[in-house]
Design an enzyme around this catalytic site. Structure first.
Site, PDB file in Angstrom:
ATOM      1  N   HIS A  19       0.866  -1.193   0.000  1.00 45.47           N
ATOM      2  CA  HIS A  19       0.000   0.000   0.000  1.00 45.47           C
ATOM      3  C   HIS A  19       0.899   1.238   0.000  1.00 45.47           C
ATOM      4  CE1 HIS A  19      -3.828   2.129   1.459  1.00 45.47           C
ATOM      5  NE2 HIS A  19      -2.926   3.088   1.264  1.00 45.47           N
ATOM      6  N   HIS A  21       1.556   5.378  -1.659  1.00 48.50           N
ATOM      7  CA  HIS A  21       1.178   6.569  -2.434  1.00 48.50           C
ATOM      8  C   HIS A  21       2.446   7.167  -3.035  1.00 48.50           C
ATOM      9  CE1 HIS A  21      -2.943   6.762  -0.771  1.00 48.50           C
ATOM     10  NE2 HIS A  21      -2.363   6.218   0.290  1.00 48.50           N
ATOM     11  N   LEU A  22       2.524   7.141  -4.361  1.00 50.78           N
ATOM     12  CA  LEU A  22       3.714   7.714  -5.024  1.00 50.78           C
ATOM     13  C   LEU A  22       3.450   9.089  -5.607  1.00 50.78           C
ATOM     14  CD1 LEU A  22       5.328   4.708  -6.972  1.00 50.78           C
ATOM     15  CD2 LEU A  22       6.222   5.867  -4.936  1.00 50.78           C
ATOM     16  N   ARG A  23       2.163   9.483  -5.699  1.00 48.69           N
ATOM     17  CA  ARG A  23       1.791  10.780  -6.293  1.00 48.69           C
ATOM     18  C   ARG A  23       2.242  10.866  -7.754  1.00 48.69           C
ATOM     19  NH1 ARG A  23      -1.303  10.869  -1.896  1.00 48.69           N
ATOM     20  NH2 ARG A  23      -0.389  11.812  -0.058  1.00 48.69           N
ATOM     21  N   ASN A  47      -5.181   7.344  -5.917  1.00 48.16           N
ATOM     22  CA  ASN A  47      -5.895   8.594  -5.575  1.00 48.16           C
ATOM     23  C   ASN A  47      -5.116   9.827  -6.005  1.00 48.16           C
ATOM     24  OD1 ASN A  47      -3.962   8.139  -3.538  1.00 48.16           O
ATOM     25  ND2 ASN A  47      -5.150   9.261  -1.994  1.00 48.16           N
ATOM     26  N   LYS A 105      -9.354  -0.236  -5.697  1.00 43.33           N
ATOM     27  CA  LYS A 105      -9.417   0.402  -4.389  1.00 43.33           C
ATOM     28  C   LYS A 105     -10.771   1.067  -4.180  1.00 43.33           C
ATOM     29  CE  LYS A 105      -7.912   2.115  -0.489  1.00 43.33           C
ATOM     30  NZ  LYS A 105      -6.803   2.971  -0.142  1.00 43.33           N
ATOM     31  N   LEU A 225      -5.041   9.039   8.031  1.00 44.70           N
ATOM     32  CA  LEU A 225      -6.359   8.394   8.080  1.00 44.70           C
ATOM     33  C   LEU A 225      -6.257   6.953   7.593  1.00 44.70           C
ATOM     34  CD1 LEU A 225      -8.542  11.332   6.765  1.00 44.70           C
ATOM     35  CD2 LEU A 225      -8.596  10.345   9.071  1.00 44.70           C
ATOM     36  N   ASP A 253       1.469   2.589   3.593  1.00 41.57           N
ATOM     37  CA  ASP A 253       0.622   3.778   3.436  1.00 41.57           C
ATOM     38  C   ASP A 253       1.476   5.039   3.478  1.00 41.57           C
ATOM     39  OD1 ASP A 253      -1.661   5.181   2.898  1.00 41.57           O
ATOM     40  OD2 ASP A 253      -2.424   5.163   4.933  1.00 41.57           O
ATOM     41  N   HIS A 257       3.111  14.506   1.823  1.00 40.20           N
ATOM     42  CA  HIS A 257       2.490  15.819   1.598  1.00 40.20           C
ATOM     43  C   HIS A 257       3.563  16.859   1.878  1.00 40.20           C
ATOM     44  CE1 HIS A 257      -1.775  14.623   1.325  1.00 40.20           C
ATOM     45  NE2 HIS A 257      -1.471  13.698   2.229  1.00 40.20           N
ATOM     46  N   ALA A 269      -3.900  14.664   5.737  1.00 38.68           N
ATOM     47  CA  ALA A 269      -3.647  13.373   6.378  1.00 38.68           C
ATOM     48  C   ALA A 269      -2.585  12.616   5.595  1.00 38.68           C
ATOM     49  CB  ALA A 269      -4.935  12.562   6.405  1.00 38.68           C
TER      50      ALA A 269
HETATM   51  O1  DOR Z   1      -3.435   9.402   5.776  1.00 38.17           O
HETATM   52  C1  DOR Z   1      -3.774   9.119   4.635  1.00 38.17           C
HETATM   53  N1  DOR Z   1      -3.201   9.695   3.572  1.00 38.17           N
HETATM   54  N2  DOR Z   1      -4.737   8.224   4.474  1.00 38.17           N
HETATM   55  C2  DOR Z   1      -5.261   7.955   3.275  1.00 38.17           C
HETATM   56  O2  DOR Z   1      -6.148   7.149   3.187  1.00 38.17           O
HETATM   57  C3  DOR Z   1      -4.815   8.704   2.076  1.00 38.17           C
HETATM   58  C4  DOR Z   1      -3.462   9.217   2.263  1.00 38.17           C
HETATM   59  C5  DOR Z   1      -3.068  10.242   1.220  1.00 38.17           C
HETATM   60  O3  DOR Z   1      -3.308   9.994   0.034  1.00 38.17           O
HETATM   61  O4  DOR Z   1      -2.493  11.259   1.592  1.00 38.17           O
HETATM   62 ZN    ZN Z   2      -3.305   5.064   1.695  1.00 37.72          ZN
END
Ligand code: DOR
Ligand code: ZN
Length: 355
Positions: A19, A21-23, A47, A105, A225, A253, A257, A269
């Site tokens: 899981h 997030h690479l953006r 996302n 997802k 989150l 995860d 940011h 988050a």
């Molecule tokens: O903390 C989080 N950040 N929870 C998520 O489900 C999404 C993620 C994000 O994309 O920043």
């Molecule tokens: Zn996530």
């Protein structure tokens, strides 16, 4: 000697991240090397803005990830689709059959970062879930309800009762991963739900509870989150991760940011932990007397659930005498991204150990 005994040196298969997030754009370029240096593969979260909703979107995103890969790194992005109420079952089937799409997802609309296009009426996606069960591709769930009257600390437990249990019962063949489980309720659900239900656990949820966010001043870099819960839940997650149970595995995860977007009146988050996750996990598993279960958690259980072979490469983990001196941030597109601070010194390091 097994790593459960007192040891400072052992070899495991190269880990994967189930899981991540690479953006995109500058952020992708900045964060990708911190995953591709440590992990063989990762399940890439969809996302983006706009989200990765079609097979064509996923194909293009995969190409951008590969183009951003540092020379000499070997890392396979495993692509996912973002489920919406208009996801086309035929597109899903084609993407899975082609080998590109490894999971889909489910974000309840409004649950977290960039989830506005998520699902409002769960029954609207039942035809897609049926197709997913048929082509045997896992459903990944962000397990939180978004109802305003549900306390944020209860959102996972209520999701299990209202959304996840009915899906589990209705689609018996569907593989489901409860992403970033944060509660004892989630752990119990997964344990009791049979061979086709698993959960990922993040590095930070093994280390912090909700006090880390709120005691002694507000700490935005611990806010994510689902939000970290009270201590008994952290202990349940630790027990699950370090038990060797086949249906719990690592999903960092890691969610970068910009520092300015976290340190403000309405902070985003997400915890960026890709850079030091392996070091943190070795520390946690040693604390629990479970170094012999670390390989199952980060290198074996995930691929087994996804029906993929474990990585052939090995890494040697070893404990140094002095704490590691690591950067506390990276730079991305002119802004900083703060690296997860576990709150304790890190002694474990690792190196490639291929024969
Ligand atoms: O903390 C989080 N950040 N929870 C998520 O489900 C999404 C993620 C994000 O994309 O920043
Ligand atoms: Zn996530």
């Amino acid at each position: 000697m097994s790593p459960a005994e007192k040891t400072t040196d052992f070899i495991v298969r190269r880990p994967d991240d189930w899981h991540l997030h690479l953006r995109d754009g500058e952020m992708l370029k900045a964060v990708l090397p911190h995953s591709s240096a440590h992990f063989g593969r990762a399940i890439i979260m969809p996302n983006l803005v706009p989200p990765v909703v079609t097979v064509a979107n996923a194909k293009a995103y995969r190409a951008r990830i590969l183009a951003a890969m540092p020379a000499g790194h070997s890392f396979e992005p495993l692509m996912t689709l973002y489920l919406t109420e208009s996801t086309d079952p035929a597109d899903v089937k084609a993407g899975v059959k082609s080998g590109l799409i490894k999971a889909l997802k489910l974000y309840p609309a409004g649950a977290t970062t960039n989830s506005d296009s998520g699902v409002r009426n769960i029954e609207a996606i039942y035809p897609v879930l049926e197709k997913m069960a048929e082509v045997d591709v896992p459903l990944l769930v962000h397990g939180e309800v978004t109802d305003a009257d549900i306390d944020i600390f209860d959102r996972e437990a209520v999701f299990i009762e209202r959304v996840l249990s009915p899906i589990r019962e209705r689609f018996a063949d569907l593989r489901i991963v409860m992403e970033h489980v944060t509660t004892e309720d989630g752990v119990d659900f997964v344990k009791g739900a049979g061979a086709r239900t698993a959960a990922t656990i993040t590095t930070h949820h093994l280390i912090i509870n909700r006090n880390a966010i709120l005691v002694g001043g507000i700490k935005p870099h611990y806010y994510c989150l689902p939000v970290a819960k009270r201590e008994k839940h952290r202990l349940a997650l630790r027990a699950a991760a370090t038990s060797g149970h086949a249906r719990f595995f690592l999903g960092t995860d890691s969610a970068p940011h910009a520092k300015s977007a976290k340190e403000c009146a309405c902070g985003c988050a997400g915890v960026f932990n890709a850079a030091n996750t392996v070091n943190c996990l070795a520390h946690v598993f040693e604390q629990e007397g479970a170094l012999d279960k670390l390989e199952a958690f980060m290198s074996l259980n995930g691929p087994a659930f996804y029906g993929l072979p474990a990585n052939e490469e090995r890494i040697r983990l070893f404990k140094g005498d002095a704490p590691l001196v690591l950067d506390d941030k990276i730079t991305a597109g002119g802004d900083d991204v703060v690296i997860f601070d576990p709150g304790f010194p890190l002694f474990w390091r690792y190196e490639t150990a291929n024969a």
